[in-house]
Motif scaffolding. Structure first.
Motif, PDB file in Angstrom:
ATOM      1  N   LEU A 110       0.814  -1.207   0.000  1.00  0.00           N
ATOM      2  CA  LEU A 110       0.000   0.000   0.000  1.00  0.00           C
ATOM      3  C   LEU A 110       0.852   1.264   0.000  1.00  0.00           C
ATOM      4  CD1 LEU A 110      -3.022  -0.812   2.351  1.00  0.00           C
ATOM      5  CD2 LEU A 110      -2.879  -0.942  -0.141  1.00  0.00           C
ATOM      6  N   ASP A 111       2.060   1.166   0.540  1.00  0.00           N
ATOM      7  CA  ASP A 111       2.971   2.317   0.514  1.00  0.00           C
ATOM      8  C   ASP A 111       3.308   2.729  -0.912  1.00  0.00           C
ATOM      9  OD1 ASP A 111       3.105   2.619   3.253  1.00  0.00           O
ATOM     10  OD2 ASP A 111       4.864   1.316   3.476  1.00  0.00           O
TER      11      ASP A 111
ATOM     12  N   GLU B 248      -8.974   6.882   1.237  1.00  0.00           N
ATOM     13  CA  GLU B 248      -9.222   8.311   1.447  1.00  0.00           C
ATOM     14  C   GLU B 248      -8.299   9.172   0.589  1.00  0.00           C
ATOM     15  OE1 GLU B 248     -10.822   8.559   6.051  1.00  0.00           O
ATOM     16  OE2 GLU B 248      -8.662   8.543   5.675  1.00  0.00           O
ATOM     17  N   GLU B 249      -7.095   8.682   0.374  1.00  0.00           N
ATOM     18  CA  GLU B 249      -6.095   9.449  -0.378  1.00  0.00           C
ATOM     19  C   GLU B 249      -6.149   9.196  -1.881  1.00  0.00           C
ATOM     20  OE1 GLU B 249      -2.424   8.450   1.518  1.00  0.00           O
ATOM     21  OE2 GLU B 249      -2.831   9.724   3.296  1.00  0.00           O
TER      22      GLU B 249
ATOM     23  N   PHE C  65     -15.340   7.189  -1.594  1.00  0.00           N
ATOM     24  CA  PHE C  65     -14.935   7.318  -0.189  1.00  0.00           C
ATOM     25  C   PHE C  65     -13.686   8.175  -0.157  1.00  0.00           C
ATOM     26  CE2 PHE C  65     -13.032   6.131   3.837  1.00  0.00           C
ATOM     27  CZ  PHE C  65     -14.129   6.036   4.679  1.00  0.00           C
ATOM     28  N   GLY C  66     -13.798   9.364   0.412  1.00  0.00           N
ATOM     29  CA  GLY C  66     -12.679  10.295   0.335  1.00  0.00           C
ATOM     30  C   GLY C  66     -12.386  10.597  -1.126  1.00  0.00           C
ATOM     31  N   LYS C  67     -11.119  10.474  -1.512  1.00  0.00           N
ATOM     32  CA  LYS C  67     -10.729  10.691  -2.902  1.00  0.00           C
ATOM     33  C   LYS C  67     -10.755   9.388  -3.702  1.00  0.00           C
ATOM     34  CE  LYS C  67      -7.701  14.609  -1.797  1.00  0.00           C
ATOM     35  NZ  LYS C  67      -6.298  15.115  -1.836  1.00  0.00           N
ATOM     36  N   GLY C  68     -11.085   8.265  -3.023  1.00  0.00           N
ATOM     37  CA  GLY C  68     -11.059   6.961  -3.681  1.00  0.00           C
ATOM     38  C   GLY C  68     -12.441   6.356  -3.844  1.00  0.00           C
TER      39      GLY C  68
END
Length: 214
Positions: A48-49, A87-88, A178-181
Motif C-alpha cells: 500500500l505504501d 481516502e487518499e 470514499f474520500g478521494k477513492g
C-alpha cells in the motif's frame, strides 16, 4: 494501472478466484495497461505504501477460523492504513469473502458500509438480479453459489445487484466514493466455475473498471 490482489483463505482457496480475476483482467487489458500482482497478508502494508490503483480483497478476516484462538490479519494499524489508502485516492474491491469475518466495528467494514452476515449451508441455486425485485427475465441470471446475506447501509451506497434463493432475498453488490477513492463490494462467487460464469465475469469487469475510473 496497478492492481494488487489478496486472495484465498481457509474456506476459499485462491485457485477458485484467480482464474476469474485473470479472465477479467485479460478483457480489461484490451483497452488499458494492467499490471496485476498477487500478495500475501504480510505484504499488504508495504504494498500500500507504493500506492497501487486498486486493492482487491478476496480473503476473510480470520486466518484460522477452526482454531480455539482465532487470529485476524487486519490488525488495528493496518485497518487504519487500508482506509487511509482509499481516502487518499486508492480503490478497494471487497470480493466475496473479502467482507466476511471482520470486526463489524473496524474502520474497514465501516468504509465498506456492509458486511457478510450468513449464507445457507453449502451451494444453492441462486438467482442474481440486475434490477431490484425483478426476479425473472433478461435482467437476471442463475448461478450455483453461496448466497451471501449481508448487512448493508443501503441508504449511503449505490446497490446494483441483488440475489434471491432458498432463504430469501439479499443485496449482492454495492459501490460508493470514499474520500478521494472508491469502494466496491461484490458477493459472487464461491467456486472456480461460478467465477468463470460469463455473467459473473462481465460484472467483475464492470466493477474493476468503475474502481479504476477517475
Amino acid at each position: 494501472m496497478k492492481i494488487v490482489a489478496l486472495l484465498g483463505d481457509y474456506w476459499h482457496p485462491a485457485e477458485n478466484m484467480t482464474p476469474g480475476l485473470e479472465a477479467a483482467v485479460s478483457r480489461l487489458a484490451k483497452t488499458m495497461d494492467i499490471d496485476l500482482q498477487y500478495i500475501t497478508h504480510e505484504e499488504v502494508s508495504s504494498v500500500l505504501d507504493a500506492k497501487p490503483d486498486l486493492f482487491i480483497i478476496g480473503k476473510m478476516g480470520t486466518l484460522n477460523p477452526k482454531d480455539e484462538k482465532v487470529i485476524t490479519w487486519l490488525r488495528d494499524d493496518l485497518d487504519k492504513k487500508v482506509v487511509r489508502f482509499v481516502e487518499e485516492g486508492g480503490s478497494v474491491l471487497a470480493w466475496h469473502s473479502g467482507m466476511a469475518s471482520y470486526d463489524n466495528n473496524s474502520n474497514y467494514i465501516q468504509m465498506l458500509r456492509g458486511y457478510f452476515d450468513f449464507h445457507p449451508p453449502g451451494l444453492q441455486d441462486v438467482t442474481y438480479m440486475l434490477k431490484e425485485d425483478e426476479k425473472t427475465g433478461e435482467n437476471t441470471f442463475p448461478l450455483v453459489d453461496e448466497q451471501y446475506f449481508v448487512v448493508c447501509d443501503s441508504e449511503n451506497t449505490e446497490v446494483d445487484l441483488w440475489s434471491t434463493g432458498v432463504d430469501g432475498d439479499s443485496l449482492a453488490a454495492w459501490k460508493h466514493p470514499f474520500g478521494k477513492g472508491k469502494v466496491c463490494c461484490f458477493t459472487p462467487a464461491h467456486t472456480k466455475e461460478a467465477n468463470l460464469d460469463e455473467n459473473v465475469l462481465k460484472l467483475l469487469v464492470e466493477k474493476i473498471e468503475w474502481t479504476l475510473s477517475k
